[in-house]
Design a protein around this motif. Structure first.
Motif, PDB file in Angstrom:
ATOM      1  N   TYR A 166       7.526   5.401  -6.330  1.00  0.00           N
ATOM      2  CA  TYR A 166       7.634   4.868  -7.686  1.00  0.00           C
ATOM      3  C   TYR A 166       9.560   6.811  -7.914  1.00  0.00           C
ATOM      4  CZ  TYR A 166       8.115   6.669 -12.460  1.00  0.00           C
ATOM      5  OH  TYR A 166       8.378   6.794 -13.889  1.00  0.00           O
ATOM      6  N   LEU A 167      10.524   6.568  -8.204  1.00  0.00           N
ATOM      7  CA  LEU A 167      11.099   6.851  -7.700  1.00  0.00           C
ATOM      8  C   LEU A 167      11.490   7.644  -7.053  1.00  0.00           C
ATOM      9  CD1 LEU A 167      10.640   8.885 -11.462  1.00  0.00           C
ATOM     10  CD2 LEU A 167      12.149   7.410 -11.015  1.00  0.00           C
ATOM     11  N   ASP A 196       6.584   7.574  -2.699  1.00  0.00           N
ATOM     12  CA  ASP A 196       4.878   7.031  -1.929  1.00  0.00           C
ATOM     13  C   ASP A 196       4.047   6.893  -3.615  1.00  0.00           C
ATOM     14  OD1 ASP A 196       6.578   6.311   0.184  1.00  0.00           O
ATOM     15  OD2 ASP A 196       5.280   8.155   1.733  1.00  0.00           O
ATOM     16  N   ALA A 197       4.244   5.636  -3.433  1.00  0.00           N
ATOM     17  CA  ALA A 197       3.431   5.394  -4.693  1.00  0.00           C
ATOM     18  C   ALA A 197       1.637   3.821  -4.108  1.00  0.00           C
ATOM     19  CB  ALA A 197       3.757   5.097  -6.206  1.00  0.00           C
ATOM     20  N   VAL A 198       1.082   4.646  -5.424  1.00  0.00           N
ATOM     21  CA  VAL A 198       0.406   2.624  -4.809  1.00  0.00           C
ATOM     22  C   VAL A 198       0.466   2.442  -6.904  1.00  0.00           C
ATOM     23  CG1 VAL A 198      -1.376   3.570  -2.639  1.00  0.00           C
ATOM     24  CG2 VAL A 198      -2.557   4.362  -5.043  1.00  0.00           C
ATOM     25  N   THR A 199       0.569   1.061  -6.594  1.00  0.00           N
ATOM     26  CA  THR A 199       0.225   0.318  -7.846  1.00  0.00           C
ATOM     27  C   THR A 199      -1.390  -0.360  -7.880  1.00  0.00           C
ATOM     28  OG1 THR A 199       2.082   0.518  -8.016  1.00  0.00           O
ATOM     29  CG2 THR A 199       1.079  -1.464  -9.575  1.00  0.00           C
ATOM     30  N   LYS A 200      -2.041  -0.113  -9.153  1.00  0.00           N
ATOM     31  CA  LYS A 200      -3.297  -0.406  -8.829  1.00  0.00           C
ATOM     32  C   LYS A 200      -2.817  -1.593 -10.106  1.00  0.00           C
ATOM     33  CE  LYS A 200      -8.163  -0.095  -9.199  1.00  0.00           C
ATOM     34  NZ  LYS A 200      -9.767   0.784  -9.244  1.00  0.00           N
ATOM     35  N   VAL A 201      -3.566  -2.825  -9.659  1.00  0.00           N
ATOM     36  CA  VAL A 201      -3.003  -4.101 -10.381  1.00  0.00           C
ATOM     37  C   VAL A 201      -4.350  -4.717 -11.774  1.00  0.00           C
ATOM     38  CG1 VAL A 201      -1.806  -6.125 -11.468  1.00  0.00           C
ATOM     39  CG2 VAL A 201      -0.713  -4.676  -9.868  1.00  0.00           C
ATOM     40  N   ARG A 202      -4.873  -4.730 -12.356  1.00  0.00           N
ATOM     41  CA  ARG A 202      -6.037  -5.645 -13.020  1.00  0.00           C
ATOM     42  C   ARG A 202      -5.581  -7.084 -13.181  1.00  0.00           C
ATOM     43  NH1 ARG A 202     -10.806  -3.803 -12.411  1.00  0.00           N
ATOM     44  NH2 ARG A 202     -10.516  -2.224 -11.693  1.00  0.00           N
ATOM     45  N   THR A 203      -6.155  -8.319 -11.755  1.00  0.00           N
ATOM     46  CA  THR A 203      -5.374  -9.561 -12.990  1.00  0.00           C
ATOM     47  C   THR A 203      -5.960 -10.577 -12.884  1.00  0.00           C
ATOM     48  OG1 THR A 203      -7.185  -9.283 -10.548  1.00  0.00           O
ATOM     49  CG2 THR A 203      -4.601 -10.320 -10.059  1.00  0.00           C
ATOM     50  N   PRO A 204      -5.839 -11.544 -13.993  1.00  0.00           N
ATOM     51  CA  PRO A 204      -6.143 -12.219 -15.010  1.00  0.00           C
ATOM     52  C   PRO A 204      -7.097 -12.560 -14.608  1.00  0.00           C
ATOM     53  CG  PRO A 204      -3.444 -12.235 -15.422  1.00  0.00           C
ATOM     54  CD  PRO A 204      -3.839 -11.878 -13.888  1.00  0.00           C
ATOM     55  N   GLU A 237       0.535   8.298  -7.416  1.00  0.00           N
ATOM     56  CA  GLU A 237       0.476   9.100  -6.079  1.00  0.00           C
ATOM     57  C   GLU A 237      -0.161   8.718  -5.846  1.00  0.00           C
ATOM     58  OE1 GLU A 237      -1.515  13.069  -6.177  1.00  0.00           O
ATOM     59  OE2 GLU A 237      -0.891  13.465  -3.974  1.00  0.00           O
ATOM     60  N   ARG A 238       0.966   8.160  -3.947  1.00  0.00           N
ATOM     61  CA  ARG A 238      -0.192   7.880  -2.858  1.00  0.00           C
ATOM     62  C   ARG A 238      -0.612   9.321  -2.219  1.00  0.00           C
ATOM     63  NH1 ARG A 238       3.742   4.744   1.421  1.00  0.00           N
ATOM     64  NH2 ARG A 238       4.365   3.717  -0.728  1.00  0.00           N
ATOM     65  N   VAL A 239      -2.508   9.152  -2.251  1.00  0.00           N
ATOM     66  CA  VAL A 239      -2.956  10.541  -1.559  1.00  0.00           C
ATOM     67  C   VAL A 239      -3.090  10.686  -0.152  1.00  0.00           C
ATOM     68  CG1 VAL A 239      -5.293  12.167  -2.051  1.00  0.00           C
ATOM     69  CG2 VAL A 239      -4.102  10.704  -3.666  1.00  0.00           C
ATOM     70  N   LYS A 240      -1.703  10.993   0.849  1.00  0.00           N
ATOM     71  CA  LYS A 240      -2.906  11.489   2.320  1.00  0.00           C
ATOM     72  C   LYS A 240      -3.395  11.734   1.724  1.00  0.00           C
ATOM     73  CE  LYS A 240       2.413  12.729   2.989  1.00  0.00           C
ATOM     74  NZ  LYS A 240       2.791  13.118   1.804  1.00  0.00           N
ATOM     75  N   GLY A 241      -3.960  10.829   3.248  1.00  0.00           N
ATOM     76  CA  GLY A 241      -5.404  11.251   3.758  1.00  0.00           C
ATOM     77  C   GLY A 241      -6.353  10.138   3.844  1.00  0.00           C
ATOM     78  N   VAL A 242      -7.634  10.085   4.597  1.00  0.00           N
ATOM     79  CA  VAL A 242      -8.568   8.864   4.719  1.00  0.00           C
ATOM     80  C   VAL A 242      -9.789   8.690   4.133  1.00  0.00           C
ATOM     81  CG1 VAL A 242      -8.028   8.925   7.584  1.00  0.00           C
ATOM     82  CG2 VAL A 242     -10.012   9.826   6.482  1.00  0.00           C
TER      83      VAL A 242
END
Ligand SMILES: Nc1ncnc2c1ncn2[C@@H]1O[C@H](COP(=O)(O)OP(=O)(O)OP(=O)(O)O)[C@@H](O)[C@H]1O
Ligand SMILES: [Mg+2]
Length: 206
Positions: A19-20, A23-31, A81-86
């Motif tokens: 995103y701009l 590093d990001a993550v995208t969470k999608v709710r599928t139909p 935000e893609r949170v770093k870590g485990v």
């Protein structure tokens, strides 16, 4: 979505994205095919909005959660935000000797969440990320709610206890450490712990 899927569940998927330039993550709710399309869209839109709102509210209350970059109500997705870590799940599997410290960290953060009248609804060690800076970042508020009752907080703790026992059977006293730290931070903690006991006695979740 072009990035790699990092998780695929019944309700949706999580992908690596940007995103701009970040590093990001995208969470999608599928139909859901079995729902009337119009209703399905409304449910997914409402859930994605609710999840984004809770993540923001928790963050505003000083709890570490991902920064929300974008909410797309057409695609029904959140880019964050893609949170770093485990995940704490993985961290505890690899560092069982750290269990007491991590459990106390979990207890303190859940207390803060509950002090802000937010419940998470799905507290597991897979929904927490330990960052390189040592922060506990709480993710996945899809089952959460705000303006909650003592019962909601009790259910949160009960589910966490049960999840811990099954995900980390070798860690002893986890719930004891969690609740000790919880009690130090949470206003009116005893009432919540009494509720947990009541829930257990009721046997609904056992
Ligand atoms: N903001 C993030 N930064 C880094 N990793 C993330 C982030 N959000 C999710 N993940 C990773 O993706 C996994 C799945 O995400 P999440 O828990 O939100 O979805 P889920 O459990 O599939 O969703 P749901 O319970 O809503 O169906 C997490 O366990 C974590 O490993
Ligand atoms: Mg999850």
């Amino acid at each position: 979505m072009d990035g790699a899927a990092i998780a695929k569940g019944a309700e949706g998927s999580v992908y690596l994205s940007t995103y701009l330039g970040r590093d990001a993550v995208t969470k999608v709710r599928t139909p859901k095919g079995y729902r009337v399309p119009e209703l399905d869209r409304r449910i997914r839109t409402q859930r994605i909005r609710s999840e984004a709102r809770l993540i923001r509210e928790a963050r505003a209350a000083g709890i570490r959660t991902p920064i929300i970059y974008d909410v797309d109500t057409v695609e029904c997705s959140i880019t964050m935000e893609r949170v770093k870590g485990v995940t704490v799940k993985r961290y505890l599997d690899e560092h069982p000797e750290e269990a007491e410290r991590i459990c106390r960290l979990i207890g303190t953060n859940i207390a803060r969440l509950h002090n802000s009248k937010i419940c998470h609804g799905d507290l597991t060690t897979s929904n927490m990320i330990l960052t390189p800076a040592g922060e506990l970042c709480i993710i996945d508020f899809s089952m959460g709610a705000s303006l909650i009752s003592v019962e909601d907080m009790g259910v949160d703790l009960r589910l966490l206890e049960r999840g811990f026992t099954s995900a980390h059977p070798d860690i002893k006293d986890a719930y004891g450490y969690i609740t000790e730290a919880y009690c130090q931070e949470k206003t009116g903690a005893q009432e919540v712990l009494d509720k947990v006991q009541e829930i257990k006695d009721r046997g609904r979740y056992t």
